[in-house]
Design a protein around this motif. Structure first.
Motif, PDB file in Angstrom:
ATOM      1  N   GLY A  36       7.866  -3.609  -1.131  1.00  0.00           N
ATOM      2  CA  GLY A  36       6.759  -4.424  -0.635  1.00  0.00           C
ATOM      3  C   GLY A  36       7.117  -5.521   0.348  1.00  0.00           C
ATOM      4  O   GLY A  36       6.419  -6.528   0.435  1.00  0.00           O
ATOM      5  N   VAL A  37       8.188  -5.324   1.122  1.00  0.00           N
ATOM      6  CA  VAL A  37       8.610  -6.379   2.049  1.00  0.00           C
ATOM      7  C   VAL A  37       8.078  -6.174   3.471  1.00  0.00           C
ATOM      8  O   VAL A  37       8.334  -6.985   4.359  1.00  0.00           O
ATOM      9  CB  VAL A  37      10.156  -6.498   2.104  1.00  0.00           C
ATOM     10  N   GLY A  38       7.371  -5.056   3.670  1.00  0.00           N
ATOM     11  CA  GLY A  38       6.820  -4.808   5.014  1.00  0.00           C
ATOM     12  C   GLY A  38       7.536  -3.704   5.784  1.00  0.00           C
ATOM     13  O   GLY A  38       7.380  -3.608   7.008  1.00  0.00           O
ATOM     14  N   LYS A  39       8.287  -2.861   5.103  1.00  0.00           N
ATOM     15  CA  LYS A  39       8.978  -1.751   5.794  1.00  0.00           C
ATOM     16  C   LYS A  39       7.986  -0.811   6.495  1.00  0.00           C
ATOM     17  O   LYS A  39       8.117  -0.526   7.676  1.00  0.00           O
ATOM     18  CB  LYS A  39       9.788  -0.891   4.792  1.00  0.00           C
ATOM     19  N   THR A  40       7.009  -0.329   5.720  1.00  0.00           N
ATOM     20  CA  THR A  40       6.079   0.654   6.280  1.00  0.00           C
ATOM     21  C   THR A  40       5.223   0.037   7.379  1.00  0.00           C
ATOM     22  O   THR A  40       5.002   0.649   8.432  1.00  0.00           O
ATOM     23  CB  THR A  40       5.202   1.242   5.152  1.00  0.00           C
ATOM     24  N   THR A  41       4.757  -1.176   7.149  1.00  0.00           N
ATOM     25  CA  THR A  41       3.961  -1.870   8.164  1.00  0.00           C
ATOM     26  C   THR A  41       4.773  -2.003   9.453  1.00  0.00           C
ATOM     27  O   THR A  41       4.260  -1.789  10.558  1.00  0.00           O
ATOM     28  CB  THR A  41       3.554  -3.265   7.629  1.00  0.00           C
ATOM     29  N   PRO A  51       3.813 -12.987  10.997  1.00  0.00           N
ATOM     30  CA  PRO A  51       3.032 -13.885  10.138  1.00  0.00           C
ATOM     31  C   PRO A  51       2.332 -13.103   9.023  1.00  0.00           C
ATOM     32  O   PRO A  51       2.095 -11.898   9.158  1.00  0.00           O
ATOM     33  CB  PRO A  51       1.999 -14.470  11.092  1.00  0.00           C
ATOM     34  N   ASN A 107      -0.808 -11.924   7.716  1.00  0.00           N
ATOM     35  CA  ASN A 107      -2.032 -11.701   8.481  1.00  0.00           C
ATOM     36  C   ASN A 107      -2.841 -10.608   7.800  1.00  0.00           C
ATOM     37  O   ASN A 107      -2.387  -9.475   7.665  1.00  0.00           O
ATOM     38  CB  ASN A 107      -1.646 -11.312   9.919  1.00  0.00           C
TER      39      ASN A 107
HETATM   40  P1  ATP Z   1       7.389  -0.256  -0.301  1.00  0.00           P
HETATM   41  O1  ATP Z   1       8.692  -0.860  -0.652  1.00  0.00           O
HETATM   42  O2  ATP Z   1       6.483  -0.029  -1.453  1.00  0.00           O
HETATM   43  O3  ATP Z   1       7.538   0.942   0.590  1.00  0.00           O
HETATM   44  P2  ATP Z   1       7.005  -1.781   2.082  1.00  0.00           P
HETATM   45  O4  ATP Z   1       8.286  -2.540   2.146  1.00  0.00           O
HETATM   46  O5  ATP Z   1       6.884  -0.576   2.927  1.00  0.00           O
HETATM   47  O6  ATP Z   1       6.647  -1.388   0.581  1.00  0.00           O
HETATM   48  P3  ATP Z   1       4.441  -2.549   3.112  1.00  0.00           P
HETATM   49  O7  ATP Z   1       3.785  -1.398   2.455  1.00  0.00           O
HETATM   50  O8  ATP Z   1       4.604  -2.501   4.577  1.00  0.00           O
HETATM   51  O9  ATP Z   1       5.850  -2.815   2.430  1.00  0.00           O
HETATM   52  O10 ATP Z   1       3.712  -3.912   2.744  1.00  0.00           O
HETATM   53  C1  ATP Z   1       3.415  -4.236   1.406  1.00  0.00           C
HETATM   54  C2  ATP Z   1       1.981  -4.745   1.323  1.00  0.00           C
HETATM   55  O11 ATP Z   1       1.842  -5.956   2.076  1.00  0.00           O
HETATM   56  C3  ATP Z   1       0.971  -3.787   1.917  1.00  0.00           C
HETATM   57  O12 ATP Z   1      -0.219  -3.875   1.196  1.00  0.00           O
HETATM   58  C4  ATP Z   1       0.790  -4.295   3.341  1.00  0.00           C
HETATM   59  O13 ATP Z   1      -0.469  -3.945   3.879  1.00  0.00           O
HETATM   60  C5  ATP Z   1       0.927  -5.779   3.148  1.00  0.00           C
HETATM   61  N1  ATP Z   1       1.524  -6.458   4.306  1.00  0.00           N
HETATM   62  C6  ATP Z   1       2.621  -6.076   4.989  1.00  0.00           C
HETATM   63  N2  ATP Z   1       2.912  -6.945   5.963  1.00  0.00           N
HETATM   64  C7  ATP Z   1       1.957  -7.910   5.906  1.00  0.00           C
HETATM   65  C8  ATP Z   1       1.707  -9.115   6.649  1.00  0.00           C
HETATM   66  N3  ATP Z   1       2.500  -9.508   7.661  1.00  0.00           N
HETATM   67  N4  ATP Z   1       0.634  -9.862   6.304  1.00  0.00           N
HETATM   68  C9  ATP Z   1      -0.172  -9.487   5.275  1.00  0.00           C
HETATM   69  N5  ATP Z   1       0.017  -8.392   4.540  1.00  0.00           N
HETATM   70  C10 ATP Z   1       1.068  -7.599   4.841  1.00  0.00           C
END
Ligand code: ATP
Ligand code: MG
Length: 254
Positions: free
Chosen positions: A13-18, A214, A216
């Motif tokens: 959940g640190v934002g990898k996929t985003t 940020p 967001n």
């Molecule tokens: P996982 O480890 O489960 O694969 P991840 O590292 O890919 O997770 P994301 O899925 O990108 O993480 O992000 C986790 C959650 O936080 C998602 O619900 C995503 O929409 C949200 N998110 C990511 N980046 C931001 C941001 N900058 N601002 C607000 N919400 C965010």
């Protein structure tokens, strides 16, 4: 040759996929042919681009098992220059089967090498673990992009990832390099965020991107519309940040 970048952090959940979706989108948008490989059984990069996982006949699980070529799994997206190699939860079973198999560490690397079509950039979205899948990503990649969430435990566990990278550099992939550390979900109004940013910079001097992402809400909403932020809300703070960080990625690749 393609520039292969693995977006990796074993923390969830640190934002990898985003990051993977939006950097891939802006690379494509700036004219570079780009392939996003969803290499996480959660399939978040797949659904985040609006692809229905039920509808897929060939996925990364088939590629890893060697029953299909990577080119068979690749889908065009509605975004110019951007293609997707999707995943579903089946990839988790595959990983178990792979555990005893031959060439288990280099399946992804070999699949990419056999691609006939040339992509300028290949972005790999990794699962939240230091699993065989993640290791496959690290062996296939020229660069690691490390998103770090601006929160108290941000740096915990990163030592292990860096150690894994070091082992891989020594044994299997001598050219692997950290392209940059990307602070994500930064809330500049809080002193905690500022403190963590300072800590990240201290740990990775010269590696932290100038841009940080940020917190967001538009970034969190975009996947439910199956769209990159640049399509869902191109003027949002999140969109502008991902556009800027993609520019830095291109500069660093050189
Ligand atoms: P996982 O480890 O489960 O694969 P991840 O590292 O890919 O997770 P994301 O899925 O990108 O993480 O992000 C986790 C959650 O936080 C998602 O619900 C995503 O929409 C949200 N998110 C990511 N980046 C931001 C941001 N900058 N601002 C607000 N919400 C965010
Ligand atoms: Mg993810």
């Amino acid at each position: 040759m393609s520039t292969v970048i693995a977006v990796t952090n074993q923390k969830g959940g640190v934002g990898k996929t985003t990051t993977a979706i939006n950097v891939a989108y802006y690379l494509a948008k700036s004219g570079h042919t780009t392939l996003l490989i969803d290499f996480d059984p959660q399939g978040n990069a797949t659904s985040g681009l609006g692809v229905d996982k039920q509808s897929l006949s060939v996925t990364m699980a088939d590629v890893v098992m060697g029953t299909h070529a990577l080119s068979d799994a690749i889908l065009a997206t509605e975004h110019k220059n951007l293609s997707l190699a999707p995943s579903t939860p089946t990839l988790a079973n595959t990983e178990v089967e792979l555990a005893q198999a031959e060439h288990r560490f280099t399946r992804l690397k070999l699949a990419i090498e056999r691609l006939a079509q040339e992509y300028e950039y290949i972005i790999i979205d990794s699962p939240p673990s230091l699993s065989l899948l993640t290791v496959n990503g690290l062996i296939a990649a020229r660069y690691v992009l490390l998103p770090v969430q601006a929160e108290f435990y941000a740096l915990e566990g990163l030592g292990q990832l860096l150690e894994t990278m070091k082992l891989i550099r020594k044994n299997l992939n001598p050219t692997i390099d950290l392209i940059g550390v990307l602070p994500t979900m930064v809330d500049s109004r809080t002193s905690l965020s500022t403190q963590v940013l300072a800590e990240i910079s201290k740990h990775f001097p010269a590696k932290v991107f100038k841009t940080n992402i940020p917190r967001n809400v538009r970034l969190a909403e975009a996947p439910s519309h199956g769209a990159p932020i640049g399509v869902y809300d191109r003027w949002s703070k999140g969109a502008r940040a991902y556009k800027a960080v993609t520019k830095e990625v291109i500069e660093r690749v050189g």
